[in-house]
Design an enzyme around this catalytic site. Structure first.
Site, PDB file in Angstrom:
ATOM      1  N   CYS A  93     -32.484 -55.473-141.929  1.00  0.00           N
ATOM      2  CA  CYS A  93     -31.358 -55.687-142.850  1.00  0.00           C
ATOM      3  C   CYS A  93     -30.103 -54.925-142.424  1.00  0.00           C
ATOM      4  O   CYS A  93     -29.009 -55.226-142.869  1.00  0.00           O
ATOM      5  CB  CYS A  93     -31.754 -55.300-144.265  1.00  0.00           C
TER       6      CYS A  93
ATOM      7  N   HIS B 101     -25.121 -54.231-148.097  1.00  0.00           N
ATOM      8  CA  HIS B 101     -26.214 -55.183-147.890  1.00  0.00           C
ATOM      9  C   HIS B 101     -26.718 -55.611-149.254  1.00  0.00           C
ATOM     10  O   HIS B 101     -26.920 -54.782-150.154  1.00  0.00           O
ATOM     11  CB  HIS B 101     -27.325 -54.518-147.074  1.00  0.00           C
TER      12      HIS B 101
ATOM     13  N   ASN C   3     -31.772 -61.740-150.959  1.00  0.00           N
ATOM     14  CA  ASN C   3     -31.636 -60.831-149.813  1.00  0.00           C
ATOM     15  C   ASN C   3     -31.760 -61.656-148.531  1.00  0.00           C
ATOM     16  O   ASN C   3     -32.847 -62.123-148.195  1.00  0.00           O
ATOM     17  CB  ASN C   3     -32.732 -59.763-149.895  1.00  0.00           C
TER      18      ASN C   3
END
Ligand code: ACO
Length: 325
Positions: free
Chosen positions: A115, A252, A282
């Site tokens: 990520c 993020h 996500n």
């Protein structure tokens, strides 16, 4: 003292055609819209069809970023693709994106920091441009996490989505102050001792399979806020800036609670926080460029704005970059 800055020339993104809502998920696993919204802020996410591979999404995002920059593939000499879900073990997704946009010169490679991949890719491209070796970089974050999810595991499958985003960075001379446009500083960290908290249980060199994502959600949550705050503070310190100077905080997009807790800890006002996790879920390395594109296209991010990006991901890896748009 004058120095080369990596200035954002354009941004673009692409989402798969198919939307998957929380209500759709209620039919797949024992969950509820209310549980997902309350714990994560996610309402829906996009899921790639079979023909929408990571490189396909990445090419569309790259084309959109080039169009936004008013540039062509010929103008780019570096392609970096941040992804943990490449089309193939090799060749890299970056070389497939390179071909897809019609580029046959320069260099292209993938970068894997889960990520945190996009932050790592921006930092890496910035160092290439600062060295003088390359002039314009296409930095892509593209993922199809739906391919590595266990769709029977309600603790993970409700959290992720697919998508891609890209920015074009161009080497330009700056004055060497925090008033310059471009990437002002970046701070990358990792600590492999946290592997077991978030990992994929397969790979070509171990199981010879792709594997599926495993996560100790509560544990990740526990570390995330502190780690994020550390690297954001590092960026403020390195540039003599503060939360007050920030125009936009683009973290993020893993979980709305992590985002708001991080902003709160850092003293960043809620109205400066860009949140897209509600619509995208996500999307790992794609989440920051997707959020940047959303906030640029809806008129929030303007030229000259100070924008902080940050992420934490598997590894753990974590990092920040401060960019004047
Ligand atoms: N629907 C309904 N109930 C669920 C679901 C679901 N989808 N998933 C878990 N539950 C249940 C659990 O079984 C548990 O039930 P129990 O109390 O009877 O045992 C209960 O809900 C609470 O479970 P927890 O895991 O403690 O829930 P928590 O409040 O911690 O929320 C979550 C879980 C959302 C995963 C949270 O821990 C989190 O967001 N962690 C961070 C994860 C993250 O952001 N990861 C990504 C960062 S890195 C990257 O982006 C790759």
């Amino acid at each position: 003292m004058k120095r080369i800055r990596s200035v954002v020339r354009g941004v673009g993104s692409y989402l798969p055609r198919r939307k998957l809502t929380n209500q759709d998920l209620e039919k797949l696993v024992e969950t509820s819209h209310d549980w997902i919204v309350q714990r994560t802020g996610i309402e829906e996410r996009h899921i790639a069809e079979e023909d929408e591979t990571t490189s396909v999404l990445g090419i569309k995002a790259a084309e959109a970023a080039l169009a936004d920059a008013g540039l062509r593939a010929d103008d780019i000499d570096l392609v970096i693709c941040a992804t943990s879900t490449p089309d193939y073990t090799f060749p890299s997704t970056a070389t497939m994106i390179q071909t897809g946009i019609g580029m046959t010169h320069g260099a292209a490679f993938d970068l894997q920091a889960v990520c945190t991949g996009f932050v790592y890719a921006v930092a890496t491209a910035d160092k290439f441009l600062q060295s003088g070796s390359h002039k314009r970089a296409l930095v892509v974050g593209a993922e199809t996490f739906s391919r590595i999810l266990d769709w029977n595991d309600r603790t993970t499958c409700v959290l992720f989505g697919d998508g891609a985003g890209a920015i074009v960075l161009e080497a330009q001379e700056g004055e060497g102050t925090s008033c310059d446009r471009g990437v002002l500083t970046s701070h990358l960290r990792s600590d492999g001792r946290y592997r077991d908290k978030l990992y994929v249980d397969g790979g070509p060199g171990s199981t010879k399979t792709t594997g599926v994502l495993k996560m100790e959600g509560r544990e990740v949550f526990k570390f995330a806020v502190g780690m994020v705050a550390d690297v954001v503070q590092d960026a403020f310190k390195a540039t003599g800036t503060s939360a007050e100077d920030l125009k936009w905080f683009v973290p993020h997009q893993a979980n709305k609670r992590i985002i708001t807790a991080s902003a709160d800890k850092l003293g960043i006002a809620p109205e400066k926080v860009v949140i897209t996790v509600n619509k995208h879920g996500n999307t790992s390395a794609a989440s920051i460029p997707l959020a940047l594109d959303t906030a640029r296209k809806d008129g929030r991010i303007k030229d000259g704005d100070l924008v902080m990006i940050e992420a934490i991901g598997g590894g753990f890896t974590w990092g920040s970059a401060l960019i004047r748009w």
